[in-house]
Write a protein that holds these residues in place. Structure first.
Motif, short mmCIF file in Angstrom:
data_model
loop_
_atom_site.label_atom_id
_atom_site.label_comp_id
_atom_site.label_asym_id
_atom_site.label_seq_id
_atom_site.Cartn_x
_atom_site.Cartn_y
_atom_site.Cartn_z
N GLY A 105 42.61 48.32 29.39
CA GLY A 105 42.35 47.34 29.93
C GLY A 105 42.25 47.24 31.58
N GLY A 106 42.95 48.25 32.11
CA GLY A 106 43.07 48.09 33.29
C GLY A 106 41.75 48.61 34.12
N LEU A 107 40.87 49.07 33.47
CA LEU A 107 39.50 49.43 34.06
C LEU A 107 38.64 48.13 33.91
CD1 LEU A 107 39.00 52.63 31.78
CD2 LEU A 107 39.94 52.53 34.25
N ASN A 108 38.91 47.16 33.61
CA ASN A 108 38.00 46.06 33.59
C ASN A 108 38.25 45.24 35.04
OD1 ASN A 108 36.55 43.71 33.38
ND2 ASN A 108 37.72 43.04 31.63
N PRO A 109 37.39 44.86 35.96
CA PRO A 109 37.51 44.29 37.14
C PRO A 109 37.71 42.91 36.97
CG PRO A 109 35.23 44.94 36.95
CD PRO A 109 35.96 45.61 35.73
N ASN A 110 37.47 42.40 35.83
CA ASN A 110 37.43 40.76 35.62
C ASN A 110 38.59 40.69 34.86
OD1 ASN A 110 34.87 40.17 36.80
ND2 ASN A 110 33.77 40.94 34.94
N ARG A 111 39.55 41.69 34.67
CA ARG A 111 40.76 41.21 33.98
C ARG A 111 42.02 40.30 34.74
NH1 ARG A 111 42.02 45.46 36.86
NH2 ARG A 111 44.02 45.99 37.60
N ALA A 112 42.53 39.60 33.92
CA ALA A 112 43.49 38.77 34.55
C ALA A 112 44.73 39.66 35.22
CB ALA A 112 44.28 37.85 33.79
N GLN A 113 45.07 39.40 36.42
CA GLN A 113 46.11 40.26 37.09
C GLN A 113 47.12 39.42 37.47
OE1 GLN A 113 44.28 42.84 40.18
NE2 GLN A 113 42.44 42.71 39.29
N LYS A 114 48.37 39.98 37.30
CA LYS A 114 49.36 39.19 37.77
C LYS A 114 49.57 39.09 39.23
CE LYS A 114 54.59 40.23 38.18
NZ LYS A 114 55.71 41.21 38.03
N GLY A 115 50.31 38.00 39.82
CA GLY A 115 50.32 37.92 41.40
C GLY A 115 51.25 39.05 41.88
N ASN A 235 57.76 34.02 38.08
CA ASN A 235 56.56 33.11 38.17
C ASN A 235 56.83 32.16 39.59
OD1 ASN A 235 55.35 33.68 35.71
ND2 ASN A 235 56.96 32.28 34.80
N GLU A 236 57.57 32.80 40.53
CA GLU A 236 57.94 32.30 41.84
C GLU A 236 57.20 32.99 42.97
OE1 GLU A 236 58.66 29.22 42.26
OE2 GLU A 236 59.88 28.69 40.71
N GLY A 237 56.49 33.80 42.61
CA GLY A 237 55.71 34.89 43.54
C GLY A 237 54.30 34.31 43.95
N ASN A 238 53.53 35.23 44.30
CA ASN A 238 52.27 34.96 44.53
C ASN A 238 51.36 34.59 43.16
OD1 ASN A 238 52.38 35.07 47.49
ND2 ASN A 238 51.86 37.30 47.31
N ALA A 239 50.47 33.61 43.44
CA ALA A 239 49.43 33.34 42.46
C ALA A 239 48.83 34.35 41.67
CB ALA A 239 48.67 32.03 42.82
N GLY A 240 48.61 34.44 40.58
CA GLY A 240 47.66 35.24 39.69
C GLY A 240 46.45 35.20 40.10
N ILE A 241 45.65 36.38 39.67
CA ILE A 241 44.17 36.37 39.96
C ILE A 241 43.47 36.47 38.71
CG2 ILE A 241 42.36 37.83 40.93
CD1 ILE A 241 44.26 39.29 42.59
N ARG A 242 42.30 35.74 38.55
CA ARG A 242 41.65 35.29 37.44
C ARG A 242 42.43 34.80 36.01
NH1 ARG A 242 38.85 39.31 40.16
NH2 ARG A 242 40.07 40.79 39.54
N ARG A 245 49.27 35.90 35.27
CA ARG A 245 50.58 34.67 35.57
C ARG A 245 50.93 35.17 37.27
NH1 ARG A 245 55.70 36.88 35.72
NH2 ARG A 245 56.08 38.92 35.28
N ASN A 246 51.74 34.28 37.58
CA ASN A 246 52.37 34.52 38.88
C ASN A 246 53.17 35.59 38.92
OD1 ASN A 246 51.05 32.30 39.61
ND2 ASN A 246 52.65 30.78 40.04
N GLY A 247 53.19 36.07 40.32
CA GLY A 247 54.28 37.23 40.64
C GLY A 247 55.70 36.70 40.59
N ASP A 248 56.78 37.26 40.60
CA ASP A 248 58.06 37.09 40.62
C ASP A 248 58.76 36.93 41.88
OD1 ASP A 248 57.92 36.84 37.63
OD2 ASP A 248 58.40 38.98 37.75
#
Length: 371
Positions: A105-115, A235-242, A245-248
């Motif tokens: 799944g990491g090859l998909n540029p539109n995947r959801a990414q953790k912040g 979930n108190e880190g930077n916001a996730g992309i697409r 979930r948020n980073g820690d």
């Protein structure tokens, strides 16, 4: 019901490698996946337990925190709620982070990414670290833009199809080589692989969809933390992309030195001066502890360097099941200034001591015999 040890949940040793942990999770998650066990609540609970364990042990920082502090490291924030949230099947956990590792799944540029994760260091007094406390942290992090809600588009506008890739998100490139015609597929550099473009950029975030915000976070510092402790706040880190979930947020601790006490694990150590008279005749003295002064009996004839143990006067362990001791080492304090009368009395005492031990060989006589 108490949570099981995460290593036990995955069936691996505490010194298991990252690959061993990943392999164990993959095998068990497939076995207990809800799709393979419809209407089986026990399998569903087991699947949730597996994902919770893997989410902690797959990350080096959170695994290190768990190894040091156990489950207490994650019983934080939101009124003691689990860092994984509550309600729903997944409990707020982003399964795509895990399965993308296995299925490409990491090859998909539109995947959801953790912040991105954040790190912060806070300073504690000796007492705060020993007994725990509440702290307010000010953290600057990336959040969804408050003006466009993360879309990147100005209010009243929207997104349009990318005119370079026609919405595909990818561009096919054809090249001639010595081996013939070669076709490659690349992510569109204009839309970043999303296939869409912002019609009118948001004036607040300039179309990026995010803004930098300073937040105050209230945390409960567990009793017994030390300089090597790390507290993860999920979930108190930077916001996730697409939609990721948020980073820690990882909180590192620095504990100030105490003017009297020093600490090793859950035990406290201190040195206390006593007079020659107290050491020779014995006495009952007051010893400072973190919980106030206590009485300590000094036996007659106590030698300098003698250590006494005060049970349960140390620091609570991080798991809360035990408490350390306080060790008091007494040091004989020799007076520097004596009156003539004091000198006379001590001189007389010295003569009496020599006479009382006249039948025994002196230290120097023994040295003379040996050498």
């Amino acid at each position: 019901m108490a949570k099981r040890d995460y290593y036990e949940v995955l069936g691996v040793a505490k010194n298991a490698t990252d690959d061993e942990i990943k392999t164990a999770f993959r095998k068990l998650s497939i076995q207990f996946h809800p799709d393979h066990n419809p209407d089986d609540s026990a399998a569903e609970d087991r699947f949730k337990e597996l994902n919770e364990a893997y989410s902690i042990l797959k990350d080096p920082d959170s695994r290190a925190a768990y190894d040091r502090m156990g489950h207490a490291a994650f019983d934080q924030t939101r009124g003691g709620a689990s860092p994984f949230g509550g309600g729903g099947f997944s409990g707020g956990f982003d399964f795509s982070d895990i399965f993308s590792d296995f299925f490409g799944g990491g090859l998909n540029p539109n995947r959801a990414q953790k912040g991105a994760d954040l790190k912060v260091t806070i300073t504690l007094t000796f007492e705060e670290a020993a007994y725990g406390c509440e702290k307010k942290l000010k953290v600057t992090r990336r959040e969804k833009c408050s003006t466009c809600a993360g879309t990147g588009a100005a209010p009243g506008s929207g997104k349009v199809t990318c005119d370079k890739c026609n919405g595909a998100g990818q561009i096919r490139m054809t090249q001639q080589s010595m081996f013939g015609t070669v076709q490659t597929v690349q992510t569109c550099d204009k839309c970043g692989g999303t296939g869409e473009m912002v019609e009118e950029p948001c004036p607040q975030c300039q179309g990026g969809g995010f803004e930098s915000v300073q937040r105050q976070i209230d945390i409960k510092v567990p009793a017994g933390v030390g300089d090597d402790s790390i507290l993860p706040l999920r979930n108190e880190g930077n916001a996730g992309i697409r939609g990721g979930r948020n980073g820690d947020l990882y909180v590192y601790f620095y504990v100030k030195e105490h003017p009297i006490f020093r600490r090793e694990g859950s035990d406290i150590y201190m040195n206390m001066p006593i007079t020659f008279i107290q050491a020779a005749l014995g006495d009952e003295v007051k010893v400072p502890t973190l919980e106030g002064s206590v009485k300590l009996k000094i036996p007659e004839g106590t030698q300098t360097g003698t250590t006494f143990k005060l049970r349960n006067k140390g620091v609570n362990s991080l798991n809360g099941y035990s408490k350390g001791s306080q060790y008091v080492t007494v040091d004989l304090e020799v007076p520097k200034k004596l009156t003539d009368k004091q000198k006379e009395l001590l001189s007389e005492f010295g003569k009496m001591s020599v006479e009382s031990h006249s039948q025994n060989k002196s230290f120097w006589e023994k040295v003379k015999e040996l050498f």
